[in-house]
Design a protein around this motif. Sequence first.
Motif, PDB file in Angstrom:
ATOM      1  N   UNK A   1      38.591 -43.734  53.994  1.00 47.37           N
ATOM      2  CA  UNK A   1      38.597 -44.158  52.597  1.00 47.37           C
ATOM      3  C   UNK A   1      37.169 -44.454  52.166  1.00 47.37           C
ATOM      4  N   UNK A   2      36.812 -43.982  50.991  1.00 46.16           N
ATOM      5  CA  UNK A   2      35.499 -44.251  50.409  1.00 46.16           C
ATOM      6  C   UNK A   2      35.676 -45.164  49.201  1.00 46.16           C
ATOM      7  N   UNK A   3      35.019 -46.312  49.229  1.00 52.78           N
ATOM      8  CA  UNK A   3      35.029 -47.235  48.095  1.00 52.78           C
ATOM      9  C   UNK A   3      33.783 -46.976  47.259  1.00 52.78           C
ATOM     10  N   UNK A   4      33.980 -46.702  45.981  1.00 49.21           N
ATOM     11  CA  UNK A   4      32.861 -46.425  45.063  1.00 49.21           C
ATOM     12  C   UNK A   4      32.671 -47.645  44.164  1.00 49.21           C
ATOM     13  N   UNK A   5      31.704 -48.481  44.520  1.00 48.38           N
ATOM     14  CA  UNK A   5      31.492 -49.735  43.815  1.00 48.38           C
ATOM     15  C   UNK A   5      31.134 -49.516  42.343  1.00 48.38           C
ATOM     16  N   UNK A   6      31.783 -50.286  41.473  1.00 44.80           N
ATOM     17  CA  UNK A   6      31.504 -50.323  40.038  1.00 44.80           C
ATOM     18  C   UNK A   6      31.750 -48.993  39.334  1.00 44.80           C
ATOM     19  N   UNK A   7      32.594 -48.152  39.931  1.00 44.65           N
ATOM     20  CA  UNK A   7      33.033 -46.925  39.295  1.00 44.65           C
ATOM     21  C   UNK A   7      34.454 -47.120  38.770  1.00 44.65           C
ATOM     22  N   UNK A   8      34.873 -46.273  37.842  1.00 41.59           N
ATOM     23  CA  UNK A   8      36.214 -46.379  37.276  1.00 41.59           C
ATOM     24  C   UNK A   8      37.281 -46.221  38.344  1.00 41.59           C
ATOM     25  N   UNK A   9      37.040 -45.298  39.302  1.00 41.44           N
ATOM     26  CA  UNK A   9      37.916 -45.139  40.461  1.00 41.44           C
ATOM     27  C   UNK A   9      37.082 -44.585  41.605  1.00 41.44           C
ATOM     28  N   UNK A  10      37.728 -44.223  42.696  1.00 39.00           N
ATOM     29  CA  UNK A  10      37.002 -43.784  43.898  1.00 39.00           C
ATOM     30  C   UNK A  10      36.978 -42.268  44.075  1.00 39.00           C
ATOM     31  N   UNK A  11      37.259 -41.540  42.997  1.00 34.09           N
ATOM     32  CA  UNK A  11      37.306 -40.076  43.076  1.00 34.09           C
ATOM     33  C   UNK A  11      35.917 -39.449  43.084  1.00 34.09           C
ATOM     34  N   UNK A  12      35.888 -38.202  43.557  1.00 31.24           N
ATOM     35  CA  UNK A  12      34.722 -37.314  43.444  1.00 31.24           C
ATOM     36  C   UNK A  12      33.529 -37.720  44.289  1.00 31.24           C
ATOM     37  N   UNK A  13      33.755 -38.503  45.341  1.00 30.61           N
ATOM     38  CA  UNK A  13      32.740 -38.657  46.382  1.00 30.61           C
ATOM     39  C   UNK A  13      32.957 -37.524  47.385  1.00 30.61           C
ATOM     40  N   UNK A  14      31.886 -36.995  47.913  1.00 28.50           N
ATOM     41  CA  UNK A  14      31.984 -35.928  48.912  1.00 28.50           C
ATOM     42  C   UNK A  14      31.614 -36.496  50.271  1.00 28.50           C
ATOM     43  N   UNK A  15      32.449 -36.212  51.266  1.00 28.83           N
ATOM     44  CA  UNK A  15      32.167 -36.599  52.644  1.00 28.83           C
ATOM     45  C   UNK A  15      32.009 -35.306  53.439  1.00 28.83           C
ATOM     46  N   UNK A  16      30.907 -35.193  54.192  1.00 32.88           N
ATOM     47  CA  UNK A  16      30.634 -33.928  54.877  1.00 32.88           C
ATOM     48  C   UNK A  16      29.956 -34.165  56.217  1.00 32.88           C
TER      49      UNK A  16
END
Length: 242
Positions: A71-86
């Motif tokens: 799980x990727x938590x995206x701080x201060x974003x509207x939600x946690x979508x569109x992070x790329x893990x590679x």
Amino acid sequence: MKKYLISGMLAISCIAFSYNSCVWAQAEEKKALTAEEAAEATKKLEDAQQKLKKTVKNLPKVDNAGSITGVVICQKMRNNADAIVFIEKVGDNKFPPPTEHAVIDQLNLTYVPRVVAMQKGTTVDFPNSDAVRHNVFSPPTAALQFNLGTYPTGVVKEVLFDVAGETPLLCNVHSEMAGFAVSLENPYFAVTDKDGNYTIEGVPPGKYVVKTWHEKLKELSQEVTVEAGKAAKADFDLKRRR
């Protein structure tokens, strides 16, 4: 003298006509939608977001493959979508590119999907599904620099992403439009959903460095060991870039 005066007046008239036409076109483009039109536009956008792929890769078949999930938590974003893990490197990072094209559409003055992750060597189709003209280009800082010019609805243009890195997508007709095409060295990557979940599948057993990408958040990395037939866990908490 009279001849030159008439020519000058014609030139001024042409300039005025062109200016007025431009203003009229802009006004038409920005006119308010009715409630019914707005609902229809929203539905089209939602359908496109569901239909179009956010990842395009050519994943080889591996015996006893494992996976990496988390799980990727995206701080201060509207939600946690569109992070790329590679995975940074798998073997010599030499993998045949996919034959399938990625698609980044233009709809409701929006790039759809906003973020696409693809294996290096992927061709991207840029259709214009809007009722207005668009221009797709990338800035000088992009991994891949290009400018497709301005083109109308129904036209599709292609770009080969033969380099790895982040390529921001802009439109010089609509300054509010922004998207990202991220090309990666190998096919071992995933894009998070709105809850931050991701899974990188088909990973050969081994030890790897796993990294993250986000358009606004700081990159993180960690070492992960993948065992045959098992799922390794890697969570990330991404914060704003300073």
